[in-house]
Write a protein that holds these residues in place. Sequence first.
Motif, PDB file in Angstrom:
ATOM      1  N   SER A 271      42.252  33.505  45.312  1.00 51.01           N
ATOM      2  CA  SER A 271      40.813  33.860  45.338  1.00 51.01           C
ATOM      3  C   SER A 271      40.571  35.162  46.072  1.00 51.01           C
ATOM      4  O   SER A 271      39.503  35.335  46.663  1.00 51.01           O
ATOM      5  N   SER A 272      41.511  36.052  46.046  1.00 54.90           N
ATOM      6  CA  SER A 272      41.291  37.301  46.759  1.00 54.90           C
ATOM      7  C   SER A 272      41.940  38.473  46.031  1.00 54.90           C
ATOM      8  O   SER A 272      43.158  38.538  45.898  1.00 54.90           O
ATOM      9  N   SER A 273      41.092  39.401  45.586  1.00 53.29           N
ATOM     10  CA  SER A 273      41.618  40.600  44.926  1.00 53.29           C
ATOM     11  C   SER A 273      42.464  41.398  45.906  1.00 53.29           C
ATOM     12  O   SER A 273      43.466  41.985  45.532  1.00 53.29           O
ATOM     13  N   THR A 310      32.586  38.808  39.831  1.00 52.38           N
ATOM     14  CA  THR A 310      31.597  38.511  40.870  1.00 52.38           C
ATOM     15  C   THR A 310      30.190  38.844  40.360  1.00 52.38           C
ATOM     16  O   THR A 310      29.245  38.076  40.550  1.00 52.38           O
ATOM     17  N   GLY A 350      37.092  42.101  48.700  1.00 50.85           N
ATOM     18  CA  GLY A 350      37.914  41.281  47.810  1.00 50.85           C
ATOM     19  C   GLY A 350      38.557  40.095  48.493  1.00 50.85           C
ATOM     20  O   GLY A 350      39.768  39.944  48.490  1.00 50.85           O
ATOM     21  N   VAL A 351      37.747  39.272  49.113  1.00 48.96           N
ATOM     22  CA  VAL A 351      38.277  38.073  49.775  1.00 48.96           C
ATOM     23  C   VAL A 351      37.486  36.845  49.319  1.00 48.96           C
ATOM     24  O   VAL A 351      36.405  36.985  48.742  1.00 48.96           O
ATOM     25  N   VAL A 354      33.066  35.877  49.189  1.00 50.98           N
ATOM     26  CA  VAL A 354      32.112  36.881  49.663  1.00 50.98           C
ATOM     27  C   VAL A 354      31.033  37.164  48.631  1.00 50.98           C
ATOM     28  O   VAL A 354      29.895  37.502  48.970  1.00 50.98           O
ATOM     29  N   GLY A 355      31.379  36.976  47.350  1.00 49.60           N
ATOM     30  CA  GLY A 355      30.412  37.216  46.291  1.00 49.60           C
ATOM     31  C   GLY A 355      29.143  36.398  46.497  1.00 49.60           C
ATOM     32  O   GLY A 355      28.029  36.839  46.170  1.00 49.60           O
ATOM     33  N   ASP A 384      35.050  30.944  42.126  1.00 51.22           N
ATOM     34  CA  ASP A 384      35.618  32.086  42.848  1.00 51.22           C
ATOM     35  C   ASP A 384      37.049  32.355  42.367  1.00 51.22           C
ATOM     36  O   ASP A 384      37.456  33.498  42.189  1.00 51.22           O
ATOM     37  N   ARG A 387      36.761  33.930  38.876  1.00 50.83           N
ATOM     38  CA  ARG A 387      36.201  35.291  38.839  1.00 50.83           C
ATOM     39  C   ARG A 387      37.127  36.311  39.496  1.00 50.83           C
ATOM     40  O   ARG A 387      37.136  37.477  39.113  1.00 50.83           O
ATOM     41  N   THR A 388      37.924  35.856  40.469  1.00 57.35           N
ATOM     42  CA  THR A 388      38.866  36.800  41.080  1.00 57.35           C
ATOM     43  C   THR A 388      39.917  37.232  40.053  1.00 57.35           C
ATOM     44  O   THR A 388      40.295  38.404  39.988  1.00 57.35           O
ATOM     45  N   ASN A 391      38.295  39.740  37.998  1.00 55.97           N
ATOM     46  CA  ASN A 391      38.185  41.006  38.733  1.00 55.97           C
ATOM     47  C   ASN A 391      39.460  41.837  38.623  1.00 55.97           C
ATOM     48  O   ASN A 391      39.418  43.032  38.343  1.00 55.97           O
TER      49      ASN A 391
HETATM   50  N1  ASP Z   1      36.927  36.430  45.683  1.00 54.57           N
HETATM   51  C1  ASP Z   1      36.474  37.586  44.966  1.00 54.57           C
HETATM   52  C2  ASP Z   1      37.557  38.636  44.958  1.00 54.57           C
HETATM   53  O1  ASP Z   1      38.351  38.694  45.861  1.00 54.57           O
HETATM   54  C3  ASP Z   1      35.224  38.144  45.559  1.00 54.57           C
HETATM   55  C4  ASP Z   1      34.100  37.162  45.362  1.00 54.57           C
HETATM   56  O2  ASP Z   1      33.526  37.142  44.278  1.00 54.57           O
HETATM   57  O3  ASP Z   1      33.783  36.410  46.275  1.00 54.57           O
HETATM   58  O4  ASP Z   1      37.657  39.406  44.038  1.00 54.57           O
END
Ligand code: ASP
Length: 418
Positions: A271-273, A310, A350-351, A354-355, A384, A387-388, A391
């Motif tokens: 879950s973290s870019s 996100t 990207g954590v 946070v979105g 999340d 979507r990561t 991303n």
């Molecule tokens: N977790 C997503 C990312 O790291 C950011 C988010 O949408 O919370 O890309």
Amino acid sequence: MQGAHSKLTRNIIIAMIAAIIIGIIFNQIPQEHFIHTYLINGLFDTLGLIFIILMKMLVVPIVFISLVDGVCHLSDVRKLGRIGVKTIGLYLITTCVAITLALLFAKLFAVGSGAHLMTSKTFQLQQNSMSLKQMLINSFPQNPIEAMANGKMIQVIVFAILLGIAIAVAGKPGERIASFINDLNSILLKFIGMILYLAPYGVFCLIVTQFAQTGVKLIVELFGYFMVVLLVLLIHVTLTNSVLLVFFARLNPLIFFRKIFSAMIFAFSTSSSTVSIPVTLTTVENKLGVKNSVAAFVIPLGATINMDGTAIMQGVATIFIANAYNLHLSVMSLLMVIVTATLASIGTAGVPGVGLITLAVVLQQVGLPVEGIALIIGVDRLLDMVRTAVNIAGDSAVACIVGKSEQAFTADMFSKNI
Ligand code: ASP
């Protein structure tokens, strides 16, 4: 080597599927049971967290070294400006497309309109709370060591670019350092390779813990919202990226997705870019054939500012919350959502999760109740993850397009069957 790559990808996929199934089964067991205490929250959680720490450990060194390496080997420093403009342009366009799709589908399916919630506050249109001036100033590091220590990615990127340029124009001393940096970069890539061997186990531990804790029960309550976000994520990741790849770079999207898939699973499980940068970067360079001079810039920047997935969640969530509270959004407000969600996704680190926090900025901007976020928090953890993955797929597609247009692309490697 080829066999090892595909075996690793296969093992990561098997680990993910097994973890989802086992996690959902474990979720049926009461949370006080020793399986949760010792196995899920004990062993699996610990191993998963150690795996994330191992990856995080490499993020700043790899972004910094790889970018300095890329910039100082650019034949023409002016190229950098062009790469920057193309990259940021494509990032902005894809995010706008993502959010527009989200708004369209959320409106089409009227998400949240059955809820009829009341809100106690009066909401008015508020002024933009993000200061562009501050954002710009904050991109420059006063102290590069502090920027690295705190993982301030944009500041690290700016410092690496400037240092790379200085090395490139420094004559003999520059050449010596450039070759040293190049060696260091190769060593770091090996380092990532070592940790990647643990990926199937790491991915298993992370996903099993997540599903054992969350399960799929919550999804049922927010079924409409969950499914629309998922649908738009799917449409965007496949269609938008394919159109871009074919239109701008004449590349086969099927090959792209086959090669990027294991990196997407990796992003899904962490879950973290940002944590995924080392994996995304090596995938883009070693499987898709984008040269380091472009990939080292495009991928870390994308992990920091390009969040299509996100933005999609924020678009659907905005309509969901408006409908749930029976509030009407005018066309102007919808346009405002597009602009703010694009800016908010740039400001989203990207954590994990946070979105959801930057969603507050979007809601405030159009005068919707921020407490509406509480409605969707339950399913956000699972979304999340998805979507990561979306991303980082967007970042990788842009890397291919910019790489191809700058002749920093090895077509043979892209089409090679690995
Ligand atoms: N977790 C997503 C990312 O790291 C950011 C988010 O949408 O919370 O890309």
